[in-house]
Structures are given as C-alpha cells and as structure tokens.
Scaffold this motif. Structure first.
Motif, short mmCIF file in Angstrom:
data_model
loop_
_atom_site.label_atom_id
_atom_site.label_comp_id
_atom_site.label_asym_id
_atom_site.label_seq_id
_atom_site.Cartn_x
_atom_site.Cartn_y
_atom_site.Cartn_z
N PHE A 155 5.17 4.66 -8.79
CA PHE A 155 5.43 3.25 -9.17
C PHE A 155 6.19 2.51 -8.09
N SER A 159 4.56 -0.71 -6.40
CA SER A 159 5.14 -2.02 -6.68
C SER A 159 5.88 -2.64 -5.51
N THR A 162 3.73 -3.53 -2.13
CA THR A 162 2.77 -4.62 -2.36
C THR A 162 3.51 -5.95 -2.51
N ALA A 229 -7.45 2.18 -2.26
CA ALA A 229 -6.89 3.52 -2.34
C ALA A 229 -8.02 4.53 -2.21
N ARG A 231 -10.30 7.57 -3.28
CA ARG A 231 -10.77 8.08 -4.58
C ARG A 231 -11.72 9.25 -4.38
N SER A 252 -11.51 2.62 -2.50
CA SER A 252 -11.82 1.51 -3.42
C SER A 252 -11.02 0.29 -3.04
#
Ligand code: HEM
Length: 252
Positions: A155, A159, A162, A229, A231, A252
């Motif tokens: 997290f 968070s 970004t 990210a 995948r 992605s």
C-alpha cells in the motif's frame, strides 16, 4: 483486499482524511518549503505523501518515527525496477536490505497494535492496520503478521509514489502554464478567504475546487503516475477472440 480496502477508500472515509491532509500539508510547507528560496519538488512531495500514508495507514504521527521508517523505504522504491542481481552495492541489494529493515519495523508496529486491540486500548481511530488486523477467514483466523507487513508495504508503494508523482507533475505544469497557474490560484484563494484563520479544508471545499481538479486530472492524463504493473496469467482465458494461455507474462 476486497474485504477491507473499499471501507478504507470509500468516499465517506476519504472525506475524513481531508482535514488531516490539509493540516499535514500546512506543516510540511512551513517546515520544508517556506524557509527555502528554491526547493526540489519531487523529494519533498514524497516526504509529504509518505508522512500522510504513515498517519492514515497506521496512525504514526511522530516525525522521527516517520523518518526512521522512510529512509529504508526510499532504498526499496529505488531498487523496485532494477536488475534483480543481489550483488553488494547494487540498487537491488540495497532494496533487499531496506525491505528487511521495513519488515522488522512493521512487525513491531503490528505486534504493538495487536496488543492494544486485545487490551481494548490505544487509538480509537480505525485505520488501515486495524482493519487488516480485524479480518477473519472462515475458520476465524486472522492474517499472519508477515502477510500484514507485506500488504502494508504494497500500500505504501501503491499510494505514496503515485500521489507524489501526480503532485510533482501538477506543479511542473503550473510552472509551465502561467495562465493555468493564475486560474488555480484564483480558485484556491477564493476558498481560502471563505475559511476562518485555523479552519481546515473539508469535503465541500474540495468539491468547489473544480478547476484545480481538472488541472490535476489533465496532469495525470499527460503524465500518468502509474505506468502499469507486471502480470502473469494464472489460468487460460479468451478475450475479444484472443486466447491467452496460462503462464503468459505482460505489463498492464
Ligand atoms: C495519483 C494517485 C494514484 C494513481 C495514479 C494510481 C494508479 C494505479 C494504477 C494504474 C493501478 C493499476 C495497476 C495495474 O494493475 O496495472 C493501481 C492499483 C492499485 N492502487 Fe493505485 N493509484 C493511486 C493512488 C493509490 C492510493 C492512494 C492507494 C491507497 C491505498 C492505492 C492503492 C492501490 C492498490 C491496492 C492497487 C492494486 C489493486 C488490485 O490489484 O486489485 N492507489 N493504482
């Protein structure tokens, strides 16, 4: 994640974070911006969003604690996209060391909070950490401490990097387009003048920041803070007539 994240990020919850964001932003500007003639924006916005994440995720307020936790975090983000060879002196090796320190620190925070919860004391505020600690599976078992620490690290990365990138690009575009800057300033001043001297921003003020919000959206459109990210397909599926086999990797 779906059992606790929406509660933490739903619009009603976000509204409570606004005064906290505002007061931290004021403190941050007073300490880290105003005393200087010139500043480097990105490291400072990272510092701000990191302190905010510490506060909102785990109710950590002490600046020394935030710094102690933040230093190894910078090593992790610096080595996040690097050649994965664990050789001394490389960004990857420093990131692994940083990750170890963060996990140790997080484990002690998790244990302390677990104790507070079992003794029914401590912060009454239900932050992200408490929400994760209260999750139970079908056998009434909670999440393992190391999984909690890994989730929280995720997290932080999702968070604060970004959000700080988004703020940095907003400021960059404001510097590049003086007309846009003066419109944002006008809107912000109108809101500031409608408030009492120590009154913090609230949800209605945010809703009134229509022009500012458009500028933020446009900055994120022009310079997306999250480029994607990696995948891996876990089971074969078909989309728009294309079959994607299990094991395929992509961004992605
Ligand atoms: C300007 C701010 C932000 C931007 C631009 C942003 C962008 C993104 C993007 C593009 C993804 C999808 C990545 C992918 O799957 O390819 C993502 C996922 C995610 N973001 Fe954000 N994000 C922001 C802020 C936040 C914040 C504040 C949180 C708070 C905790 C957060 C938590 C997450 C999580 C948990 C995921 C993974 C969701 C999943 O895999 O189901 N993000 N974000």
């Amino acid at each position: 994640m779906r059992s606790y994240l929406p509660e933490f990020l739903k619009p009603e919850a976000l509204q409570h974070y606004i005064p906290i964001m505002d007061s931290l932003a004021k403190e941050h500007l007073e300490t880290d911006w105003f005393p200087h003639k010139e500043v480097k924006v990105f490291p400072l916005t990272r510092k701000y969003t990191f302190a905010l994440a510490c506060r909102l995720f785990m109710n950590i307020k002490d600046p020394d604690h935030v710094t102690k936790f933040g230093n190894p975090f910078s090593l992790v983000t610096a080595g996040l996209i690097s050649i994965p060879i664990n050789f001394p002196g490389t960004a990857f090796s420093r990131a692994i060391k940083g990750g170890k320190l963060i996990r140790e620190e997080l484990l002690s925070i998790v244990r302390k909070r677990e104790m507070e919860l079992s003794e029914n004391k401590g912060s009454t505020q239900v932050d992200l950490l408490t929400r994760i600690l209260l999750i139970r599976d079908e056998n009434d078992r909670g999440m393992e401490e190391k999984d909690i620490a890994n989730k929280i690290i995720g997290f932080f990365i999702a968070s604060h990097d970004t959000a700080s990138t988004a703020i940095t690009f907003v400021l960059n575009y404001l510097a590049e387009f003086p007309r846009v800057y003066s419109e944002v300033l006008k809107e912000q001043m109108q809101i500031a003048e409608s408030k009492g001297p120590d009154e913090l921003l609230n949800w209605d003020d945010i809703k009134n920041m229509k022009y500012t919000w458009n500028v933020a959206c446009e900055a994120m459109r022009l310079a997306p803070p999250g480029q994607g990210a990696f995948r891996e397909v876990t089971s074969e599926f078909t989309y728009a007539g294309f079959t994607i086999p299990k094991g395929w990797k992509g961004c992605s």
